[in-house]
Write an enzyme that holds these catalytic residues in place. Structure first.
Site, PDB file in Angstrom:
ATOM      1  CG  HIS A  37      15.026  -1.771  -3.083  1.00  0.00           C
ATOM      2  ND1 HIS A  37      13.875  -2.329  -3.599  1.00  0.00           N
ATOM      3  CD2 HIS A  37      14.620  -0.762  -2.271  1.00  0.00           C
ATOM      4  CE1 HIS A  37      12.820  -1.676  -3.116  1.00  0.00           C
ATOM      5  NE2 HIS A  37      13.251  -0.721  -2.314  1.00  0.00           N
TER       6      HIS A  37
ATOM      7  CG  ASN B 286      -2.012  -1.018   1.164  1.00  0.00           C
ATOM      8  OD1 ASN B 286      -3.052  -0.809   0.566  1.00  0.00           O
ATOM      9  ND2 ASN B 286      -1.769  -2.166   1.780  1.00  0.00           N
ATOM     10  CD1 TRP B 287       5.701   0.703   0.089  1.00  0.00           C
ATOM     11  CD2 TRP B 287       6.393   2.830   0.071  1.00  0.00           C
ATOM     12  NE1 TRP B 287       6.917   0.734  -0.519  1.00  0.00           N
ATOM     13  CE2 TRP B 287       7.369   2.031  -0.542  1.00  0.00           C
ATOM     14  CE3 TRP B 287       6.615   4.201   0.175  1.00  0.00           C
ATOM     15  CZ2 TRP B 287       8.543   2.554  -1.057  1.00  0.00           C
ATOM     16  CZ3 TRP B 287       7.784   4.728  -0.336  1.00  0.00           C
ATOM     17  CH2 TRP B 287       8.737   3.909  -0.942  1.00  0.00           C
ATOM     18  CG  ASN B 288       5.710   2.483  -5.052  1.00  0.00           C
ATOM     19  OD1 ASN B 288       4.937   2.824  -5.949  1.00  0.00           O
ATOM     20  ND2 ASN B 288       7.022   2.537  -5.204  1.00  0.00           N
TER      21      ASN B 288
ATOM     22  CG  HIS C 286       0.569  -3.609  -4.712  1.00  0.00           C
ATOM     23  ND1 HIS C 286       0.950  -4.818  -4.156  1.00  0.00           N
ATOM     24  CD2 HIS C 286      -0.798  -3.643  -4.773  1.00  0.00           C
ATOM     25  CE1 HIS C 286      -0.120  -5.539  -3.886  1.00  0.00           C
ATOM     26  NE2 HIS C 286      -1.184  -4.855  -4.254  1.00  0.00           N
TER      27      HIS C 286
END
Length: 512
Positions: free
Chosen positions: A442, A403-405, A409
């Site tokens: 990352h 839910n943060w990106n 997602h």
């Protein structure tokens, strides 16, 4: 006793009878007999004196009426109960069984304490180091060699890969090349898209870490977009081959008509979407998942656009100032404890760096996912503005990463997780594969620009798998949310700081 009660009963009935007799009697009654009343009722017997008022009856009746309680309303009863009792069955507010959830005052207190504590640290930093903010230094990071500008040139070269994807799709749509050949061409194009910029960053000495992060970030986003572009067009060909209807969802960009002063966007269907205008709209749109017809907003709100632009300019300056004033001096002071392997001082420096780093991460989140992406979406009339959800309420690690990106997602879910699930892969294995891909990117975005490979970012992402299992199994509610916040404050920022520290040790301590 029986006679006494009978007399009381008889006397109780007398007032009603006499009252009715006095109202209905016309004349005197004959002695020793009964006569009828004018209304047809019988009188009392002669010689029996009728009392004129109930108060003249037997005194026992009067005493009996005084014993009865007066009639009270419900409001009067409730007031009496309030005076008599003040306790009810209830739990304390801070107990979970109370069901109380309004802790806004405590939240405001936490915010005030956070501001005051960070204000003290910032004032201490100013008194110790003075003003270190220098915008010219930031510009020099991107323009170390102003005559070559390697990072912007690398971004411009990315148009070659965009055109390669478009013309490959055009050949596939008319059947000039087979699906196997198209898949091979895409494999070469996407692999080169990742390898070419990384090789350029590692080779050019004029490429700064900031410029390398910017260039590789653009290429990573482009890689995910073109992968989605390939998949959606392939699905359209499969639908066309099975004589089904093409994808027509909301609105798209290729053709725009004017109606009553507002833009009306027409639908497109495959292969009408294979145009330069369509693919470049998708490249600049704030999404990673391609559609033939994106949802479109009816107009551009100028006031909304100006607010987002002001936020972008303000927060980027704030980020730069905080990094120069707060992060850089603390990192420089943390080098000696790392070299001496003084674990207590190392832990103290890590904790000191975690708070400002996390604050900068929060500001970056708002700047990128709210201000910048909403600015681009408003400018392009892109309708889907769900760039994040309520990740701050996450009670599990998996909920946070989901839910943060939201753009990433959706891409992982649509183009990686569900396709491998349809191949019969276990759910846990599929989730682990998603974390592996995320860990790779990352590491790719950190190690290559810094030109050193320490795998801190990769290990930090992979550590989320056991952490997600532990939090999901043993922690619930507020405890799970606290665990997620702790992992954000200490986990990922520490991994990034380890890279920065190693970079300073390699490039500056070795020179001195």
């Amino acid at each position: 006793m029986y006679q006494i009660s009978e007399m009381v009963d008889r006397n109780d009935r007398v007032p009603m009878m006499t009252g009715r007799t006095r109202r209905s009697t016309i004349g005197p009654t004959p002695a020793g007999g009964n006569s009828k009343q004018a209304n047809g009722s019988k009188q009392s017997s002669a010689g029996e004196k009728t009392p004129s008022h109930p108060s003249h009856s037997n005194g026992k009746v009067k005493k009996e009426k005084q014993v009865h309680e007066p009639v009270r309303t419900p409001q009067e009863r409730s007031k009496i109960c309030e005076r008599l009792s003040c306790h009810v069955l209830q739990e304390s507010l801070l107990s979970s069984a109370s069901g109380y959830s309004n802790y806004r005052g405590i939240l405001n207190w936490c915010v005030v304490m956070l501001v005051l504590s960070n204000a003290r640290l910032f004032l201490e930093n100013l008194l110790k180091y003075g003003i270190l903010v220098d915008p010219v230094q930031v510009v020099s990071l991107f323009l170390k060699d102003p005559y070559s500008w390697p990072a912007p040139c690398l971004v411009i070269v990315s148009n070659v890969f965009i055109m390669a994807a478009l013309y490959t799709e055009r050949r596939l749509s008319v059947g000039t090349i087979s699906e196997t050949t198209g898949t091979f061409l895409y494999l070469v194009n996407l692999t080169t898209l990742l390898c070419f910029p990384s090789a350029t960053v590692l080779t050019l000495t004029s490429m700064t870490p900031a410029g390398g992060v910017f260039a590789l970030g653009v290429y990573t986003i482009l890689f995910m977009k073109l992968y989605s572009y390939k998949d959606v067009n392939m699905w359209c060909r499969e639908i066309r081959h099975t004589k089904a209807r093409t994808l027509t969802r909301s609105h798209s960009c290729p053709s725009v008509a004017q109606s009553n002063g507002s833009a009306v966007h027409s639908h497109v269907s495959y292969p009408g979407n294979l145009t330069h205008r369509d693919i470049y709209y998708f490249v600049f749109a704030p999404t990673l998942c391609y559609e033939l017809n994106f949802p479109r907003s009816p107009r551009i709100r100028k006031s909304f656009l100006l607010r987002r632009l002001f936020e972008m300019l303000f927060f980027i300056q704030l980020l730069i100032g905080l990094v120069q004033q707060w992060i850089v001096p603390t990192i420089q002071n943390s080098m000696k404890p790392f070299q001496d392997m003084d674990f207590s001082r190392m832990m103290e420096r890590m904790l000191k760096l975690a708070v400002p780093n996390h604050l900068i991460w929060l500001i970056f989140f708002y700047w990128f996912f709210h201000s910048s992406m909403n600015f681009v979406a408003e400018l392009m009339q892109f309708g889907d503005r769900e760039f994040y959800r309520d990740w701050w309420n996450s009670e599990t690690v998996t909920y946070f990463w989901s839910n943060w990106n939201i753009p990433v997602h959706k891409w992982c879910l649509r183009h990686f997780y569900k396709p491998i699930m349809r191949r019969g892969v276990n759910k846990w294995v599929a989730q682990t594969a998603v974390f592996l891909v995320s860990a790779f990117f990352h590491e790719y975005l950190v190690s290559v620009p810094l030109k050193m490979f320490r795998l801190w970012a990769f290990m930090g992402m992979m550590s989320q798998i056991p952490l997600a299992w532990f939090v999901g199994r043993f922690l619930r509610g507020n405890h799970g949310n606290a665990a997620v916040w702790i992992s954000l404050i200490i986990g990922q920022p520490v991994a990034v700081l380890m890279y920065v520290h190693d970079y300073y040790v390699i490039h500056y301590m070795s020179q001195s």
